[in-house]
Design a protein around this motif. Structure first.
Motif, short mmCIF file in Angstrom:
data_model
loop_
_atom_site.label_atom_id
_atom_site.label_comp_id
_atom_site.label_asym_id
_atom_site.label_seq_id
_atom_site.Cartn_x
_atom_site.Cartn_y
_atom_site.Cartn_z
N GLU A 1 9.51 -6.61 -18.29
CA GLU A 1 9.56 -7.18 -16.95
C GLU A 1 10.38 -6.27 -16.05
O GLU A 1 11.56 -6.03 -16.29
N PRO A 2 9.76 -5.71 -15.01
CA PRO A 2 10.50 -4.76 -14.17
C PRO A 2 11.56 -5.46 -13.33
O PRO A 2 11.41 -6.63 -12.98
N SER A 3 12.63 -4.74 -13.03
CA SER A 3 13.62 -5.26 -12.11
C SER A 3 12.98 -5.43 -10.73
O SER A 3 11.92 -4.87 -10.45
N ILE A 4 13.64 -6.19 -9.86
CA ILE A 4 13.12 -6.36 -8.51
C ILE A 4 13.05 -5.01 -7.81
O ILE A 4 12.08 -4.71 -7.10
N ALA A 5 14.06 -4.15 -8.04
CA ALA A 5 14.07 -2.83 -7.40
C ALA A 5 12.88 -2.00 -7.87
O ALA A 5 12.22 -1.33 -7.06
N LEU A 6 12.60 -2.01 -9.17
CA LEU A 6 11.46 -1.25 -9.69
C LEU A 6 10.15 -1.86 -9.21
O LEU A 6 9.21 -1.14 -8.84
N LYS A 7 10.06 -3.18 -9.18
CA LYS A 7 8.83 -3.84 -8.75
C LYS A 7 8.50 -3.46 -7.30
O LYS A 7 7.34 -3.16 -6.97
N SER A 8 9.50 -3.43 -6.44
CA SER A 8 9.26 -3.06 -5.04
C SER A 8 8.91 -1.58 -4.92
O SER A 8 8.10 -1.20 -4.06
N PHE A 9 9.48 -0.75 -5.79
CA PHE A 9 9.15 0.68 -5.77
C PHE A 9 7.69 0.88 -6.21
O PHE A 9 6.96 1.70 -5.63
N LEU A 10 7.27 0.16 -7.24
CA LEU A 10 5.89 0.27 -7.71
C LEU A 10 4.90 -0.20 -6.64
O LEU A 10 3.80 0.36 -6.51
N GLN A 11 5.29 -1.22 -5.89
CA GLN A 11 4.43 -1.69 -4.81
C GLN A 11 4.25 -0.60 -3.74
O GLN A 11 3.13 -0.34 -3.28
N LEU A 12 5.36 0.05 -3.37
CA LEU A 12 5.27 1.15 -2.41
C LEU A 12 4.45 2.30 -2.98
O LEU A 12 3.64 2.90 -2.26
N LEU A 13 4.65 2.61 -4.25
CA LEU A 13 3.91 3.70 -4.88
C LEU A 13 2.41 3.45 -4.82
O LEU A 13 1.62 4.36 -4.56
N ASP A 14 2.01 2.20 -5.06
CA ASP A 14 0.60 1.85 -5.00
C ASP A 14 0.06 2.03 -3.58
O ASP A 14 -1.05 2.52 -3.38
N GLU A 15 0.87 1.64 -2.59
CA GLU A 15 0.46 1.81 -1.19
C GLU A 15 0.29 3.28 -0.83
O GLU A 15 -0.61 3.65 -0.07
N GLU A 16 1.18 4.11 -1.36
CA GLU A 16 1.20 5.52 -0.98
C GLU A 16 0.31 6.40 -1.85
O GLU A 16 0.21 7.61 -1.60
N LEU A 17 -0.34 5.84 -2.86
CA LEU A 17 -1.11 6.65 -3.81
C LEU A 17 -2.18 7.51 -3.14
O LEU A 17 -2.30 8.70 -3.47
N PRO A 18 -2.96 6.98 -2.19
CA PRO A 18 -3.95 7.86 -1.55
C PRO A 18 -3.31 9.06 -0.84
O PRO A 18 -3.82 10.18 -0.92
N ALA A 19 -2.17 8.83 -0.18
CA ALA A 19 -1.48 9.93 0.52
C ALA A 19 -0.92 10.94 -0.48
O ALA A 19 -0.96 12.15 -0.23
N ILE A 20 -0.40 10.45 -1.60
CA ILE A 20 0.13 11.34 -2.63
C ILE A 20 -0.97 12.24 -3.17
O ILE A 20 -0.79 13.46 -3.31
N ARG A 21 -2.12 11.67 -3.44
CA ARG A 21 -3.23 12.47 -3.97
C ARG A 21 -3.73 13.48 -2.94
O ARG A 21 -4.14 14.58 -3.29
N GLN A 22 -3.68 13.10 -1.67
CA GLN A 22 -4.09 14.04 -0.63
C GLN A 22 -3.13 15.22 -0.56
O GLN A 22 -3.55 16.38 -0.43
N LYS A 23 -1.82 14.93 -0.65
CA LYS A 23 -0.81 16.00 -0.57
C LYS A 23 -0.86 16.92 -1.79
O LYS A 23 -0.47 18.08 -1.69
N ALA A 24 -1.34 16.40 -2.90
CA ALA A 24 -1.34 17.18 -4.15
C ALA A 24 -2.69 17.83 -4.45
O ALA A 24 -2.95 18.23 -5.57
N ARG A 25 -3.52 17.95 -3.44
CA ARG A 25 -4.83 18.58 -3.66
C ARG A 25 -4.65 20.06 -4.02
O ARG A 25 -3.78 20.74 -3.48
N PHE A 26 -5.49 20.55 -4.92
CA PHE A 26 -5.40 21.93 -5.38
C PHE A 26 -6.65 22.69 -4.99
O PHE A 26 -7.69 22.53 -5.63
N PRO A 27 -6.56 23.51 -3.96
CA PRO A 27 -7.76 24.25 -3.49
C PRO A 27 -8.19 25.29 -4.53
O PRO A 27 -7.39 25.76 -5.34
#
Length: 303
Positions: free
Chosen positions: A277-303
């Protein structure tokens, strides 16, 4: 002793008498009298001296009142703090990461998290995958940006795939390479500089397997503990390196990177955390990570 008894007692003192306290607390005067009497019996001291309808604190009652107020204030502070923690407003979050791979997205992600959760203290640890494993075991980190957990650990972890990166080959710029892509088979005669297996087993095994699939066993010249050392060794002309493409995020002015041919090898980069069971702090971080996943993948594109 229950906190409510202390609150009754403090209310009686602050409202200067049973009759006033009963009017403001919306309870009957006998109920307050009984609560105070029970408290006096429990303590074995007299809190009030009574003269008809007038009740005054005894000296020992005054001391108890002052300490009771401190206890009530501390208890209410503790309750408020616990409620803030439950809402994710305060807490602690340990984050492990591979610096060169997380470089394109991590700082922005942390800034957004801190903007939402200013009371959460972040503990950051840059480390290789095996080092993050030890940090998890010691309870120093709650989430790691790393390679996928090894087979013996995977059943104990949840993970989220952030992106998949290709292998590239690093040459010293003193080598005048005229092609844009390097055949893996052409590296058979090269001295190969690489990460030591103990630091990142998945990356090491992927490199060895790619060479074997191309028909040769690599001549391992140096096995080092961090990517800076790998690229510095290449810069010095001591060999070439097969590395994950995110190594290009490091400043290595005298190193040139080339895509491979065939270009079918990929290395996963994940966020990993323990299956509990994640802590509240980790749970909120995972929620943000899920929101930001498309942007993360865009930034990490490898030409």
């Amino acid at each position: 002793m229950e906190l409510r008894h202390l609150r009754y007692f403090a209310a009686v003192v602050q409202w200067k008498g049973y009759r006033e306290a009963s009017r403001h607390l919306y309870i009957t005067q006998p109920s307050i009298s009984e609560a105070v009497s029970d408290l006096e019996s429990e303590l074995g001291i007299k809190l009030f001296s009574r003269d008809g309808r007038v009740a005054r604190l005894t000296p020992e009652g005054q001391v108890f009142y002052e300490e009771a107020i401190k206890t009530i204030v501390q208890a209410e502070r503790s309750i408020a703090t616990a409620q803030r923690a439950a809402r994710g407003e305060i807490g602690r979050l340990g984050i492990g990461f591979i610096g060169f791979a997380a470089y394109p997205f991590l700082s922005d992600l942390l800034c957004k998290y801190k903007a939402r959760h200013r009371g959460v203290a972040l503990r950051l640890e840059e480390n290789v995958p095996s080092g993050q494993d030890l940090a998890f075991d010691r309870g120093e980190i709650d989430i790691g940006f790393t390679r996928p957990p090894s087979a013996d650990r995977s059943s104990s972890y949840e993970s989220l795939l952030l992106f998949r990166e290709p292998l590239v080959v690093a040459f010293p710029k003193t080598r005048k390479v005229k092609t844009k892509r390097i055949r893996i088979a052409d590296l058979a005669g090269e001295r190969i500089v690489t990460f030591q297996r103990a630091s990142s087993p998945e990356v090491f095994d992927t490199i060895i397997r790619a060479c074997n699939d191309a028909g040769f066993s690599p001549r391992l010249h140096s096995e080092l503990n961090n990517m800076h050392s790998v690229l510095s060794t290449v810069e010095a002309g001591e060999g070439v390196a097969l590395v994950s493409a995110s190594a290009r995020n490091l400043r290595a002015d005298n190193v040139a990177f080339f895509r491979l041919q065939p270009d079918d090898v990929r290395i996963d980069f994940v966020a990993a955390w323990r299956k509990k069971e994640p802590s509240i702090a980790l749970k909120s971080f995972l929620q943000l990570l899920d929101e930001e996943l498309p942007a993360i993948r865009q930034k990490a594109r490898f030409p």
